[in-house]
Design an enzyme around this catalytic site. Sequence first.
Site, PDB file in Angstrom:
ATOM      1  N   HIS A  69       0.808  -1.218   0.000  1.00 32.17           N
ATOM      2  CA  HIS A  69       0.000   0.000   0.000  1.00 32.17           C
ATOM      3  C   HIS A  69       0.840   1.266   0.000  1.00 32.17           C
ATOM      4  CE1 HIS A  69      -3.604  -2.108  -0.239  1.00 32.17           C
ATOM      5  NE2 HIS A  69      -4.377  -1.293   0.443  1.00 32.17           N
ATOM      6  N   ASP A 133      -6.734   4.289   9.452  1.00 28.46           N
ATOM      7  CA  ASP A 133      -8.105   4.373   8.925  1.00 28.46           C
ATOM      8  C   ASP A 133      -8.459   3.139   8.111  1.00 28.46           C
ATOM      9  OD1 ASP A 133      -8.121   6.836  10.044  1.00 28.46           O
ATOM     10  OD2 ASP A 133      -7.979   7.952   8.177  1.00 28.46           O
ATOM     11  N   GLU A 249     -10.743  13.241  14.340  1.00 29.03           N
ATOM     12  CA  GLU A 249     -10.157  13.476  13.013  1.00 29.03           C
ATOM     13  C   GLU A 249     -10.867  14.665  12.391  1.00 29.03           C
ATOM     14  OE1 GLU A 249      -9.393  10.599  10.051  1.00 29.03           O
ATOM     15  OE2 GLU A 249      -8.323   9.221  11.365  1.00 29.03           O
TER      16      GLU A 249
END
Length: 503
Positions: A69, A133, A249
Amino acid sequence: MEILRLGIDGQLSVDPSDVETASLDFGLLTRGQPLAVLHPVSAQDISQVVKAVYGSNQGMTVSARGHGHSINGQAQTTNGVVIQMSGRKGGNKPPRPRVWSEERYVDVWGGELWIDVLKSTLEYGLAPKSWTDCLYLSVGGTLSNAGISGQAFNHGPQISNVYELDVVTGKGEVLTCSEDENTELFHAVLGGLGQFGIITRARISLEPAPKMVRWIRVLYSNFSAFTSDQEHLISLHAEPSNQKFDYVEGFVIVDEGLINNWRSSLLSPQNPVKISTLFPSGGVLYCLEIAKNYHESTAQTIDQEVEFLLKKLNFISTSGFTTDLLYVDFLDRVHKAELKLRSKGLWEVPHPWLNLFIPSSKIAEFDKGLFKGILGNKTSGPILIYPMNKNKWDHRSSVVTPDEGVFYLVALLRSALDNEEETQSLEYLNNQNRQILRYCDEAGIKVKRYLPHYTTQQEWMDHFGNKWDRFYEMKMEFDPRHILASGQRIFTPTFPSSSNMPS
Ligand code: FAD
């Protein structure tokens, strides 16, 4: 050929589809050229391959790859072996997570995905404390960076929630390290961009898993009200749990398209409200995203606790969006957005992401220059913005953050699309990223990049600042031939006959 002859329990593959997968990453911006891919089942497998590469005189390298990723080829290699840590292939498999419920920690394989760590610990009513997340990231991959999300203000990044590691160094030694044993290696590896060793086991701290989450989003048109509220909320970190949120957040709203809000859609079946109907005049909005965990036993008091906390905030009073959902569904919320984007062909596209840590004293200037300036009204992806407390980060780790007690993550998570729209092209977004960095430089905003990417050693030295000397020293000690994670482009591999100085 020598490596192929090693007697390993896992699988060493030169299968073109394996090699192709290991050549790419989420960013789709660069391509590696690995010679082979190892699917290891143990630290021993990895150690054997690293030793063979360490002893070879072919200038070979070894890169651990979690879930691939990364954005800029950080887990790739050319002329080397990619160690595919995540995924379980073939008959033999790496160890499953082992939960120590009394002690409240879990031992996990370095390639384990966080979603699987969560599933295993939930069987014991426990869960890790600090998250990212997205849960489809590997433990070794996020611990090599930091691992941050809305819990970081309270628990610190994931690297602050690790007790012990097993690591295969660049010489092929398998070492256990912790606060008490091989301490320097332990701190160097955390946030160490894969430079000192390959994490094969991590011991992660757990807490009782909440059952439910109240997830709240409120809007601001005034940036300073937004950031004051965010900073107020994170200043409550030392308060008892009923007097603070568990997650803080935020994100910037420029428009509501799928590509812009995949990460934090405001809309839900319960809240079918269009932002444009609330604010027809347009302009930049800021969304504070907060959450409070609860159990059956605290379900009675959650309304009261949330109301008390919300009363102190200055958001636009008509703008509350609230959802109650299972803890696991809250943590895994991004995956649903991923599936939606995949189904529309919008996931496997280039991602010129830019993640910056901004000192709190400069965040208003950053807002003016960026959200109300350079970006215009097109963003091509979500923009996250939330503050963290520096005192929750261990200064001994390798990661670098700004020199202020509070700093923000600003994450420009953009996708390049090959359509008629110039502002969505890769070239446009890359140029804009350069413009943003230039702006920060000229405005004296001392940003530090998260998930950093540089191409020269001088840039890396500037990035690490006064941590560079130690970083370099640790590299010499644990990976003297610079064979690990060369995709980070910090050090150049050396041959046995040449000097160990990087070029
Ligand atoms: P890879 O990309 O495979 O590897 C990253 C680096 O770590 C490479 O240098 C690699 O060599 C090294 N590495 C991998 N495994 C090991 C190991 N076992 N031992 C030593 N080194 C290793 N980050 C956050 O902090 N918070 C977020 O909320 C967040 N959300 C994300 C959402 C999405 C959709 C994506 C694509 C990324 C997100 N990230 C987030 C970034 C993520 O943390 C990084 O991409 C990180 O690299 C983890 O990805 P990975 O496991 O696939 O690692």
